[in-house]
Design an enzyme around this catalytic site. Sequence first.
Site, PDB file in Angstrom:
ATOM      1  N   SER A   1      10.029  31.648   5.013  1.00 39.34           N
ATOM      2  CA  SER A   1      10.053  31.969   3.416  1.00 39.34           C
ATOM      3  C   SER A   1       9.374  33.349   3.241  1.00 39.34           C
ATOM      4  O   SER A   1       8.562  33.819   4.007  1.00 39.34           O
ATOM      5  CB  SER A   1       9.184  31.041   2.708  1.00 39.34           C
ATOM      6  OG  SER A   1       7.802  31.198   3.139  1.00 39.34           O
ATOM      7  N   ASP A   2       9.916  33.844   2.359  1.00 40.38           N
ATOM      8  CA  ASP A   2       8.930  34.960   1.516  1.00 40.38           C
ATOM      9  C   ASP A   2       7.494  34.435   1.174  1.00 40.38           C
ATOM     10  O   ASP A   2       7.424  33.314   1.075  1.00 40.38           O
ATOM     11  CB  ASP A   2       9.730  35.883   0.460  1.00 40.38           C
ATOM     12  CG  ASP A   2       9.216  37.242   0.369  1.00 40.38           C
ATOM     13  OD1 ASP A   2       8.208  37.541   0.736  1.00 40.38           O
ATOM     14  OD2 ASP A   2       9.964  38.165  -0.172  1.00 40.38           O
ATOM     15  N   TRP A   3       6.678  35.284   0.789  1.00 44.52           N
ATOM     16  CA  TRP A   3       5.360  34.883   0.676  1.00 44.52           C
ATOM     17  C   TRP A   3       5.032  34.181  -0.442  1.00 44.52           C
ATOM     18  O   TRP A   3       5.246  34.739  -1.795  1.00 44.52           O
ATOM     19  CB  TRP A   3       4.485  36.084   0.821  1.00 44.52           C
ATOM     20  CG  TRP A   3       3.696  36.519   2.188  1.00 44.52           C
ATOM     21  CD1 TRP A   3       2.543  36.469   2.302  1.00 44.52           C
ATOM     22  CD2 TRP A   3       4.505  36.323   3.437  1.00 44.52           C
ATOM     23  NE1 TRP A   3       2.109  36.533   3.604  1.00 44.52           N
ATOM     24  CE2 TRP A   3       3.395  36.508   4.397  1.00 44.52           C
ATOM     25  CE3 TRP A   3       5.740  36.300   3.790  1.00 44.52           C
ATOM     26  CZ2 TRP A   3       3.789  36.606   5.700  1.00 44.52           C
ATOM     27  CZ3 TRP A   3       6.086  36.548   5.119  1.00 44.52           C
ATOM     28  CH2 TRP A   3       5.323  36.622   5.963  1.00 44.52           C
TER      29      TRP A   3
END
Length: 870
Positions: free
Chosen positions: A277-279
Amino acid sequence: MVALLVLCCASVVAGAAIQQRDPVPAGYVAAPYYPAPHGGWTADWSESYRKASALVSNMTLAEKTNLTAGTGIFMGRCVGNSGSALRVGIPQLCLQDGPLGVRNTDHNTAFPAGITAGATWDKDQLYRRGVAIGEEFRGKGINVHLGPSVGPLGRKPRGGRNWEGFGSDPVLQAFGGLLSIEGIQSTGVIATLKHLIANEQEQYRMYNIIKPGISSNVDDRTLHELYLWPFAEGVRSGVGSIMIGYNAVNGSACSQNSYLMNGILKDELGFQGFVMSDWLAQISGVASALAGLDMSMPGDRHDVPLVFGTSYWMYEYTRSVLNGSIPVDRLNDATTRILAAYFKMGQDQDYPRPNFDANTQDAVGPLYPAALFSPEGVVNEFVDVQADHAVIAREVARDAITLLKNEDDLLPLTSSASLKIFGTDAEKNPDGINSCADQGCNKGTLGMGWGSGSARYPYLNSPIDGLKDRSANYQFFNTDSFPSNSNPSPNDTAIVFVTADSGENYITVEGNPGDRTSSGLNLWHNGDRLIRDVAAKYANVVVVVHTVGPILMEEWHDLPSVKAVLFAHLPGQEAGDSLMQVLFGDVSPSGHLPYTLPKSEDDYPDSVGLRGYQIGQPQDTFTEGLYIDYKHFNKANITPRYAFGHGLSYTTFSFSDATIVAVTPLTATPPTRPAKGETPTYSTAIPPASEAYWPENFDRIWRYLYSFLEKDEADAAAEIGSSTAEYPYPEGYSNVQKPGPPAGGAQGGNPALFETAFDVTVTVTNTGSRAGKAVAQLYVQFPSESTVDTPIIQLRDFEKTSTLEAGASQTLKLRVTRKDLSIWDVVAQNWVIPVVDGDYGIWVGGASDNLHLRCGTATSSCAGDQTSPV
């Protein structure tokens, strides 16, 4: 097709809440695709999967879940820190930004940005830049490099992070990505291709407790032929990791979009690495796991204050496996994918541990900065990883410089030229080159945009530094307003430095929240006015532009005294000397535009404008389809200020003596794909609850994310798992592995797609009086009898010459693949050549609007002096 129902954000103990997705326009569908395909079925990853599976077979439940998530934001040295499995020899993995260099550290190189590298149109430099970046990440002990970026593609000219990628064409972007990946991973660092997918603006991209993230609504053909193209090439190059975007696609959040992760990425493209995932982009626990997410970063939940240290995974993943809601084989595959990438890059062999701390520049500090009470220790060892990387950084910055205009051959300058320099962009930020966190300001020389894609400068060689180093005859006016005391002289040459900036939307700079909202495509700091004022007083004016992307030039471009215009893009730390080498003629400029420059923002279709506030989920529908950047301008018959691929030199070149040779016989559809190979097998039995218990006498850190459960919690979950209760799985769910779609068969897709259909050669001759480099750009024009709507021309390959002395020639080799001649058939769900025996035009030249050499696939002949197709 009926819209998916998605599982969102609920505890698996209480059962998941089912929420109806916000409606998207008719025809834009995120169909369910289950289960997540197992990895390990391609021969080139078989050995790393063998090692990984041997380890996973010996790991406990808590050890496996510990590797699939971060330990919390600011809970370690790196921007992302996975859990570990020390009993079996696997340390925490360090994940760190960014695409142009190691972020938030010291003794590193601030390389030119991706858009600058793309402007070189030089495959060798793209690769060598990747190697140098990889060496620095490895030298800092980073396992996973969060780059390169090929999404956004640059659909929106105002988009905040376009500059992190390589240009607004899928093929230019693809070569930039794959060559960077090959360079980075040659050093043993895992590269991360990002952001999957259609993440084309900064505003409203993120989900929060009030509003869903923006939905990019993309039709299937456009997705494949534009936005997925560079990801397919990156997967084909063997990238170890892919990061999903914050946004939704066709109404389904990327972090739990099973069609994207399971269907397209892991099955159709045969991706063998792991998806992260992105953050804080993960918005659910069970749903994201089932949809194919393998790693959650940084591990925390997006909808709960970070101070509480809560997670959708870690201990909840452990609970979800025990209670039967997540099949054991999903966790096993996720863990195996992570470890396979680790072994694939040889990180089990003397790989260094992190020696820096992205949270502080002090030598000693807290080991877990976000913890209420943290032990302290040495966190920064100040390891110098720069080596000789300034050389490739300077080469890329120099060879990206794009000469757009040079009337009266004003350039190159003589060493004795009398120069008047205007604009604060010519000199370093007076507050300090790293005074703005993540470069979140536009003061002084603009070497990069802002946000997580930035890096600290070890130094900044500014244009003024470059002039000083040459002992140039100059006077500098460090202002963005025209000074009254410049005392123009007829012998003066005025050089005006101007900028346009953008970045990531957690920082707002001068009213621009990442995307260029308040500035539009205009120059910053009244740059247009400064140029006009200088041009009114000086007869010879050179404009140097440091920019993240397209700008408007109409206010000053045609003024009689504006003789020369150069785009220096975003040059990184080597802004000064690289520019001086071009201005003074040490080398001829050889950069070419990686995007189109318009005459007006009205030249673009309305659909590529930024989407503003909308009630409910913001909808961004890609109604322009394939027609972005030059493809739109050509279709609409709009003459831009400068076309995609444009770039002048101090010399001239000819393209001649072309040949075209058929290599692979073509058929309407590719040959049948290879079957999947064997994948690792594990027991599917739910493991005993004891594998999740907290170890005895374990010293816990407050807010640190762990994968263990209290004994009563683990036992309670196991009791549910042994019952007959049925988890409410999403629509279309299955746990039966699929053989894979016809378009798949290897990393990147059916390997037949990448077979060379035609070899093309062209002789490039320096017909001028100075040495220089030329770029041969190859575009495909589909046959007139094709009934499929396609852009007039589409870039398919390019090559750059070595430095050619006056009169010298070089023969360049280019290729056209089966995929280059295909379209994505949304009914057949396969790549199809619409007119197998048709005469595809293979155009070669120096820019998208300067193509006069045509080869025909039907006649196997080439001819020069042809009328350019656009």
